[in-house]
Design a protein around this motif. Structure first.
Motif, PDB file in Angstrom:
ATOM      1  N   PHE A 126      64.368  16.945  51.913  1.00 20.99           N
ATOM      2  CA  PHE A 126      65.345  16.497  53.071  1.00 20.99           C
ATOM      3  C   PHE A 126      64.923  17.499  54.108  1.00 20.99           C
ATOM      4  O   PHE A 126      64.443  18.370  53.859  1.00 20.99           O
ATOM      5  N   GLN A 127      65.371  17.059  55.322  1.00 13.75           N
ATOM      6  CA  GLN A 127      65.063  17.935  56.458  1.00 13.75           C
ATOM      7  C   GLN A 127      66.360  18.064  57.246  1.00 13.75           C
ATOM      8  O   GLN A 127      67.143  17.178  57.526  1.00 13.75           O
ATOM      9  N   GLY A 128      66.720  19.593  57.631  1.00 13.51           N
ATOM     10  CA  GLY A 128      67.837  19.665  58.406  1.00 13.51           C
ATOM     11  C   GLY A 128      67.392  19.674  59.816  1.00 13.51           C
ATOM     12  O   GLY A 128      66.475  20.478  60.006  1.00 13.51           O
ATOM     13  N   VAL A 129      67.866  18.931  60.636  1.00 12.17           N
ATOM     14  CA  VAL A 129      67.406  18.788  62.059  1.00 12.17           C
ATOM     15  C   VAL A 129      68.728  18.655  62.988  1.00 12.17           C
ATOM     16  O   VAL A 129      69.696  18.306  62.798  1.00 12.17           O
ATOM     17  N   SER A 130      68.267  18.977  64.441  1.00 10.22           N
ATOM     18  CA  SER A 130      68.995  18.799  65.540  1.00 10.22           C
ATOM     19  C   SER A 130      69.260  17.399  65.917  1.00 10.22           C
ATOM     20  O   SER A 130      68.276  16.772  65.542  1.00 10.22           O
ATOM     21  N   PRO A 131      70.310  17.133  66.546  1.00 12.65           N
ATOM     22  CA  PRO A 131      70.250  15.434  66.999  1.00 12.65           C
ATOM     23  C   PRO A 131      69.072  15.234  68.100  1.00 12.65           C
ATOM     24  O   PRO A 131      68.520  14.136  68.120  1.00 12.65           O
ATOM     25  N   GLU A 132      68.498  16.224  68.706  1.00  4.69           N
ATOM     26  CA  GLU A 132      67.452  15.839  69.595  1.00  4.69           C
ATOM     27  C   GLU A 132      66.167  15.527  69.179  1.00  4.69           C
ATOM     28  O   GLU A 132      65.416  15.077  69.758  1.00  4.69           O
ATOM     29  N   VAL A 133      66.141  15.439  67.889  1.00  6.28           N
ATOM     30  CA  VAL A 133      64.841  15.202  67.178  1.00  6.28           C
ATOM     31  C   VAL A 133      64.561  13.706  67.352  1.00  6.28           C
ATOM     32  O   VAL A 133      63.434  13.331  67.259  1.00  6.28           O
ATOM     33  N   VAL A 134      65.667  12.933  67.605  1.00  4.67           N
ATOM     34  CA  VAL A 134      65.413  11.553  67.951  1.00  4.67           C
ATOM     35  C   VAL A 134      64.549  11.232  69.091  1.00  4.67           C
ATOM     36  O   VAL A 134      63.475  10.678  69.068  1.00  4.67           O
ATOM     37  N   SER A 135      64.832  12.126  70.127  1.00  2.00           N
ATOM     38  CA  SER A 135      63.913  12.276  71.211  1.00  2.00           C
ATOM     39  C   SER A 135      62.637  12.770  71.202  1.00  2.00           C
ATOM     40  O   SER A 135      61.753  12.122  71.530  1.00  2.00           O
ATOM     41  N   ILE A 136      62.672  13.824  70.370  1.00  2.00           N
ATOM     42  CA  ILE A 136      61.458  14.561  70.443  1.00  2.00           C
ATOM     43  C   ILE A 136      60.440  13.763  69.606  1.00  2.00           C
ATOM     44  O   ILE A 136      59.163  13.729  69.922  1.00  2.00           O
ATOM     45  N   GLU A 137      60.941  13.171  68.446  1.00  2.00           N
ATOM     46  CA  GLU A 137      59.879  12.626  67.273  1.00  2.00           C
ATOM     47  C   GLU A 137      59.846  10.939  67.730  1.00  2.00           C
ATOM     48  O   GLU A 137      59.436  10.175  66.923  1.00  2.00           O
ATOM     49  N   ASN A 138      60.429  10.529  68.684  1.00  2.00           N
ATOM     50  CA  ASN A 138      60.469   9.135  69.164  1.00  2.00           C
ATOM     51  C   ASN A 138      61.073   8.193  68.020  1.00  2.00           C
ATOM     52  O   ASN A 138      60.619   7.208  67.728  1.00  2.00           O
ATOM     53  N   MET A 139      62.198   8.565  67.395  1.00  2.00           N
ATOM     54  CA  MET A 139      62.679   7.769  66.220  1.00  2.00           C
ATOM     55  C   MET A 139      63.376   6.806  67.054  1.00  2.00           C
ATOM     56  O   MET A 139      64.205   6.980  67.984  1.00  2.00           O
ATOM     57  N   ASP A 140      63.499   5.689  65.944  1.00  2.39           N
ATOM     58  CA  ASP A 140      64.448   4.625  66.134  1.00  2.39           C
ATOM     59  C   ASP A 140      65.442   4.412  65.251  1.00  2.39           C
ATOM     60  O   ASP A 140      65.175   4.624  63.854  1.00  2.39           O
ATOM     61  N   VAL A 141      66.680   4.482  65.633  1.00  7.86           N
ATOM     62  CA  VAL A 141      67.580   4.258  64.561  1.00  7.86           C
ATOM     63  C   VAL A 141      67.807   2.969  64.303  1.00  7.86           C
ATOM     64  O   VAL A 141      68.271   2.086  65.364  1.00  7.86           O
ATOM     65  N   SER A 142      67.517   2.351  63.105  1.00  6.14           N
ATOM     66  CA  SER A 142      67.632   0.843  62.970  1.00  6.14           C
ATOM     67  C   SER A 142      69.260   0.473  62.715  1.00  6.14           C
ATOM     68  O   SER A 142      69.450  -0.647  62.812  1.00  6.14           O
TER      69      SER A 142
END
Lengths: 413, 240
Positions: A126-142
């Protein structure tokens, strides 16, 4: 003596001892195939690592705890736990006045635990992350959502699942709103990420994400960060951003002038360089190990040729009696050794490339973007080295045969 | 000028601290076209003498002139060339290459001929025809009888058209009929101009030659022509 005669003699001799010939060739085949396979897998793995790092983005800057040489691996990468990076550092980096070129900053902590959903239990990271990780890692929330900013420090027991973990933990339905249990603590699933494909060190599809504060305080019981990653507004500003971060953190950590930093700031490019040097060393090391099998194959040739000389000592005597000169005998045995190793080299290349090709077919099915790469140098090295080994290890037996006096050879029982 | 002249040849083998003298002051000459038998009991030194004459090993002292040329000082390579061009060997144990055809066995001396211009199947065919083995040309050596093997060995000795054929106990491993056949071939080769030097311990075999040198304990004890020479015919022997 015609130029083709020694070849004809050597081939004829080899054919008369098929099993010994086959086993000796096999020794070289294994050696060459191992070298080619290791070099191919090394090159493919390196390409995979680079593509994964590049995929993350070229405008990223990372901060690792612990000092390091300019391009050497940081202490944390060597498995040393360093606690010098704190949440305060993360917050300070987020302030525009400190580092104006950063557009998003996330802290990272990670751990491993058994995660349970009703009827399923999986040991996973598991990873504890900040919400900004979505922008940093170019994540897509499906499905669902990611964490809100205010949830980072709220100890909210919520989780976002990587695509694979979502289907593992909830094979029959939508996980949104469902509960997973991590270290006996229930977490509500609020989102599922779109699949991003495999990576070398960690597959993000296999991760379970929780808010940074929740991971630190509830799951891990730590007050430091494993890593900070930040997105820079423009790749041209990376050096400025790194410099600002360096100054900021040195001030925050109260480091005197000349005192070594207790953290390392790296860009993606630097990471690539570091990875390249690490993987190169690994590649050469593995190639060196594979080369041992090639050397063993060479010893096999020498052994086989010595047996051949002993078995055919009367033949050597006869050949000398009918006019063969020492260099004819030497050439005959050297050609035999060269033929064995050359054939072994060619077959080794075929097998090595073949296995690398099969690996390139199979590995993508395991979720990795694996390229079929066979460096041309590996083929050249495989063939030339195997041939030279054959000739080199064939020299002594050939010399031994060439110097036997004819009458001694004829009398040999 | 004699084809072969040896003067005061001696040979001693040394192993660790044991010295064994095998030949002492051996002197004789052989004219071109002779059929000489070197005869003696086992251990007499006759084979060693043949090996020295055949340039397979060197004497420790004395002089060996082949066609007037002193060969005692030649290098190993020069001796090998002479063996290839001027000498053919027939051994008691045939010494054919295993798993190799008759033709390929006969071809062997041609492989080491530095002047391969004339090399072709014709020389192999002629050599096989001379020993009546043409029909077995494609057979493997392991498929032949003892007599046939020795005939192939003779063909191999002939294929480079040497001046001298050395035959070391050529009938030793053969039944009497095959032995007779081999002697007949050697006699016919001698009749066609080849010098034949035969080494044997059997008087009957030696009497197929024109001259017999007897060796005992490394010394030549007699050197005389054969009075009642045996002529090997087709299955029978006549005295001449």
């Amino acid at each position: 003596m015609k130029i083709t005669d020694p070849i004809k003699i050597a081939v004829r001799s080899l054919v008369t001892a098929k099993l010994r010939f086959f086993l000796t060739v096999l020794g070289i085949v294994i050696g060459v195939a191992a070298v080619i396979l290791v070099m191919s897998i090394g090159a493919s793995a390196q390409a995979l690592i680079f593509s994964q790092v590049a995929k993350v983005g070229s405008n990223l800057v990372g901060v690792l705890p612990g000092a390091s040489q300019e391009n050497g691996p940081p202490a944390s990468a060597l498995g040393i736990v360093t606690t010098t990076l704190k949440n305060g550092d993360l917050d300070a980096m987020r302030e525009k006045r400190n580092v104006p070129n950063l557009v998003a900053v996330s802290g990272y902590v990670s751990g491993s635990a058994s995660i349970e959903s009703p009827g399923v239990s999986i040991q996973t990271s598991f990873q504890g992350v900040s919400p900004e990780v979505v922008s940093i890692e170019n994540m897509d929330v499906s499905d669902g959502r990611f964490f809100f900013a205010e949830e980072e420090g709220s100890l909210a027991r919520i989780a976002v699942l990587g695509a694979t973990r979502a289907s593992d933990l909830f094979p029959n339905g939508n996980p949104i709103g469902e509960t997973v249990v991590i270290k006996d603590i229930p977490f509500r699933v609020v989102g599922v990420l779109a699949s991003r494909g495999g990576s070398t060190f960690s597959n993000p599809d296999n991760l379970v994400y929780v808010p940074l504060g929740t991971a630190q305080k509830i799951l891990l019981g730590i007050d430091y960060l494993n890593f900070i990653r930040a997105k820079v507004d423009d790749t041209g500003d990376i050096d400025a951003a790194k410099s600002d971060i360096e100054t900021l953190l040195r001030n925050r950590h109260k480091l005197e002038d000349g005192e070594e930093s207790d953290f390392s700031v790296r860009s993606t490019e630097q990471a690539l360089q570091t990875l390249s040097s690490v993987t190169d060393v690994l590649k050469y090391f593995l190639t060196a190990i594979a080369s041992i099998s090639l050397a063993v194959g060479g010893i096999g040739i020498m052994n086989s040729m010595l047996i051949a000389v002993n078995q055919r000592i009367r033949e050597v005597g006869l050949r000398k009696a009918v006019g063969a000169r020492p260099h004819h005998i030497m050439l005959q045995f050297l050609i035999e050794a060269g033929f064995v190793s050359g054939l072994g080299g060619i077959l080794g290349i075929v097998f090595g490339v073949g296995i690398a090709f099969v690996a390139a077919l199979v590995i993508p099915r395991l979720g990795y973007e694996w390229e079929f790469i066979v460096p041309g140098s590996s083929i050249a090295i495989g063939f030339i080295v195997s041939f030279l080994i054959g000739v080199l290890f064939g020299l002594y037996p050939a010399w031994k045969a060439a110097k036997i006096p004819p009458i001694e050879a004829l009398r040999y029982e | 000028m004699p084809l072969i002249t040896v003067k005061d040849l001696c040979k001693t083998y040394e192993s660790e601290d044991v010295k064994t003298s095998v030949l002492h002051d051996v002197s004789f000459s052989v004219e071109k076209g002779e059929f000489l038998a070197i005869m003696g009991p086992s251990g007499s030194g006759k084979s060693t003498l043949m090996h020295i004459l055949g340039l397979l090993e060197r004497a420790n002292c004395g002089e060996y002139l082949l066609d007037g040329r002193n060969v005692t000082e030649l290098t190993d390579n020069e001796l090998a060339v002479l063996r290839n061009k001027r000498i053919g060997f027939v051994f008691q144990a045939f010494n054919l290459l295993p798993k190799t055809t008759v033709e390929e066995n006969v071809e062997l001396p041609l492989l080491y001929d530095d002047d391969p211009t004339e090399r072709n199947g014709k020389r192999i065919a002629a050599a096989l025809a001379a020993v009546d083995m043409t029909h077995r040309a494609k057979y493997f050596s392991g498929q032949l009888s003892g007599g046939e093997k020795q005939r192939v060995a003779i063909a191999r000795a002939l294929v480079n058209d040497p001046d001298i054929i050395f035959a070391d106990e050529p009938t030793g491993n053969l039944d009497s009929k095959s032995g007779l056949q081999v002697m007949r071939i050697l006699q016919s080769l001698n009749d066609s101009g080849h010098t034949v030097i035969l080494v044997t311990h059997e008087t009957i075999t030696a009497e197929h030659a024109k001259r017999i040198i007897r060796v005992v304990d490394g010394y030549i004890v007699s050197d005389e022509p054969v009075v009642n020479r045996r002529i090997a015919g087709d299955g029978e022997v006549t005295l001449k």
